[in-house]
Design an enzyme around this catalytic site. Structure first.
Site, mmCIF file in Angstrom:
data_model
loop_
_atom_site.group_PDB
_atom_site.id
_atom_site.type_symbol
_atom_site.label_atom_id
_atom_site.label_comp_id
_atom_site.label_asym_id
_atom_site.label_seq_id
_atom_site.Cartn_x
_atom_site.Cartn_y
_atom_site.Cartn_z
ATOM 1 N N LYS A 90 -133.702 33.165 -41.414
ATOM 2 C CA LYS A 90 -133.786 32.185 -42.668
ATOM 3 C C LYS A 90 -134.700 31.314 -42.461
ATOM 4 C CE LYS A 90 -132.161 28.660 -44.737
ATOM 5 N NZ LYS A 90 -133.350 28.343 -45.551
ATOM 6 N N GLU A 148 -130.594 22.835 -32.244
ATOM 7 C CA GLU A 148 -131.364 21.749 -31.830
ATOM 8 C C GLU A 148 -131.642 20.977 -32.995
ATOM 9 O OE1 GLU A 148 -136.097 20.953 -31.133
ATOM 10 O OE2 GLU A 148 -135.387 23.131 -30.553
ATOM 11 N N CYS A 188 -139.373 16.997 -33.836
ATOM 12 C CA CYS A 188 -138.213 16.036 -33.407
ATOM 13 C C CYS A 188 -138.479 15.422 -31.913
ATOM 14 C CB CYS A 188 -137.230 17.087 -33.467
ATOM 15 S SG CYS A 188 -137.314 18.593 -32.279
ATOM 16 N N GLU A 196 -134.415 8.688 -37.837
ATOM 17 C CA GLU A 196 -135.390 9.639 -37.465
ATOM 18 C C GLU A 196 -136.528 9.670 -38.661
ATOM 19 O OE1 GLU A 196 -136.216 14.069 -35.791
ATOM 20 O OE2 GLU A 196 -134.655 13.834 -37.165
#
Length: 496
Positions: free
Chosen positions: A183, A257, A291, A390
């Site tokens: 996906k 992750e 990231c 973040e």
């Protein structure tokens, strides 16, 4: 200003099950070109019924098809064929990726697609060297340990580097004999949809399928399906929590992750020119949307003013613009909502007592696309939102430090723990610092690099589990212990 499309995309993007377009069943979702803000395609969302068909196809391919039982040599041939397919279609895949992500085309060609092809080569080489275990230490018995594929893998890919990161999951899952349902993000489905279509020509039916849609609809149905045996996800931490909660109800193992807020520590003992180049690359490559970005730049106070001044000067010269142009260094952000979120941190920095150093504005001179100026702020403290949240854009946060212990304390003072960077030419400083950093990866005197044989993943809320050679083998296989007596053992004769 208007920019040309990298490629004319398909009008409609659908899932693919057993090589046939999915009926979807859900709503239509728009796909935009970030450089212009214009809709360029329509995505058919796969509902619960469509997802079930994809999982059932993968289940049948695993339970009844040839793939799990193929010899290692045959599976290596298939993985190499996947690699060759990517290399033969680099330009098309890169252009489709550019059209959905806004990433710079030359980088997609030279790095992302090459990495995608290498992912299949790497796992082909890895399984060629795989070996079982045997034990004869217990007299009269031979015990062997073998690894077998787990089953159907749900692979959920992010929007920031779809092909490069998804193929790590695909290649690993397939290498160890699993079948898969992929996906992609609903924002960036085009290159992966085409890749799966191309790979149908070299893989058995049902081994690799793709479904499309939002995480709350398609992703939730995929993770909750009882036919799924394991889940691999790359994306945001909150989504990761939701996926693990759902998968846990079926006792399905997961690798995650997740997010990062990585510290890039610049000591006065570093080569300052290289450290500056590394800091710029660490936050502005991939349009800042990664990231593992070095988003918190911690600089020793004795060189802080000079380093920040040079960083500001260079950041102001970064070439932002058309992702098709060879001289572009930073393209548009992935979506309008994401651009507005990133820019919103400029106000948050000021509210927390910080100072804008450079950038911080939308590049309206570039038209309706989602362009911003490369940005940096000076944080009031590491507790500021721009130092803790973040941001996931070309947005650096600077913090000074006085001692190595203070640098480590600041670096570790975050909910995340994916990557840390250390810049110093003084070996004792490096050796004293790196063991104390609470992150899954530490890079010394280098910007980001990936050794696929080594584990990659994070501490704390940056992830669960690892990707990489042995780490993927452990996740995508089940260990089976078989014990055989070398001579008939003495048996207790109950009831004799």
């Amino acid at each position: 200003m208007s920019f040309d499309l990298p490629i004319q995309p398909p009008e409609r993007i659908t899932g693919l099950v057993n090589g046939t377009a999915s009926l979807g069943g859900g709503i239509d979702l728009p796909v935009f070109y970030p450089a212009t803000g214009a809709q360029i395609a329509t995505l058919t969302e796969d509902d619960e019924t469509a997802v079930a068909r994809a999982v059932e196809a993968a289940r049948a391919a695993f339970d009844k098809g040839p793939w799990p039982g193929l010899s290692t040599a045959k599976r290596i041939e298939a993985l190499e064929a996947c690699r060759e397919t990517i290399l033969a279609n680099v330009d098309e895949l890169a252009r489709l990726e550019c059209a959905a992500t806004g990433l710079v085309l030359k980088e997609l060609r030279a790095r992302h697609m090459v990495r995608a092809a290498y992912n299949f080569r790497f796992f082909a080489e890895y399984i060629s060297q795989s070996a079982g275990q045997s034990y004869t230490q217990t007299e009269g018995y031979l015990t062997t340990v073998t690894r077998e594929p787990v089953g159907v893998a749900a692979l959920i890919a992010p929007w920031n580097a779809p092909v490069a990161l998804a193929t790590m999951k695909i290649a690993a899952a397939l290498a160890f004999g699993n079948t898969a349902v992929l996906k992609p993000s609903e924002q960036t489905p085009m290159a992966l949809a085409r890749l799966v279509e191309l790979l149908q020509e070299v893989l058995p039916e049902g081994v690799l399928n793709i479904v499309n849609g939002r995480g709350a609809v398609t992703g939730a149905a995929l993770v909750a399906h009882p036919g799924v045996d394991l889940v691999s996800f790359t994306g945001g931490t909150e989504t990761g929590r939701a996926i693990m909660s759902s998968a846990g109800r079926n006792l399905v193992p997961c690798t995650m992750e997740l997010g990062g807020k990585s510290a890039n520590i610049i000591f006065a003992s570093a080569d300052q020119d290289r450290a500056l180049d590394g800091a710029l690359q660490g936050i502005f490559s991939n349009n800042g949307q990664q990231c593992l970005a070095g988003s918190r730049v911690l600089v020793e106070r004795k060189v802080f003013d000079d380093f920040v001044g040079r960083f500001r000067e260079r950041a102001a010269k970064v070439r932002v613009g058309d992702p098709l142009a060879d001289d572009t260094e930073v393209g548009p952000l992935a979506s309008l909502a994401h651009m507005n979120r990133v820019l919103g941190f400029v106000d948050k920095a000021r509210e927390d007592g910080g100072q804008l150093l450079v950038g911080g504005t939308r590049r309206e001179d570039l038209g309706e696309g989602y362009f911003i100026s490369p940005t940096a702020v000076l944080a009031h403290s590491n507790a500021d939102r721009c130092a803790q949240d973040e941001i996931f854009g070309p947005f650096a946060t600077f913090i000074p430090f006085d001692t190595a212990d203070e640098a480590v304390a600041i670096a570790n003072d975050t909910a995340f723990g994916l990557v840390s960077y250390v810049w110093s030419d003084h070996l004792p400083t490096v050796m004293a610092t790196t063991p104390s950093l609470r992150s899954g990866v530490v890079w010394v005197n280098t910007p980001m690099m990936r050794e696929l044989r080594a584990p990659f993943g994070g501490y704390k809320t940056s992830g669960v589990g690892r990707e990489g050679g042995a780490s993927c083998e452990a996740f995508y296989t089940e260990e089976k212990t078989t014990t055989i007596p070398t001579a008939p053992p003495a048996l207790r004769r109950f009831g004799a």
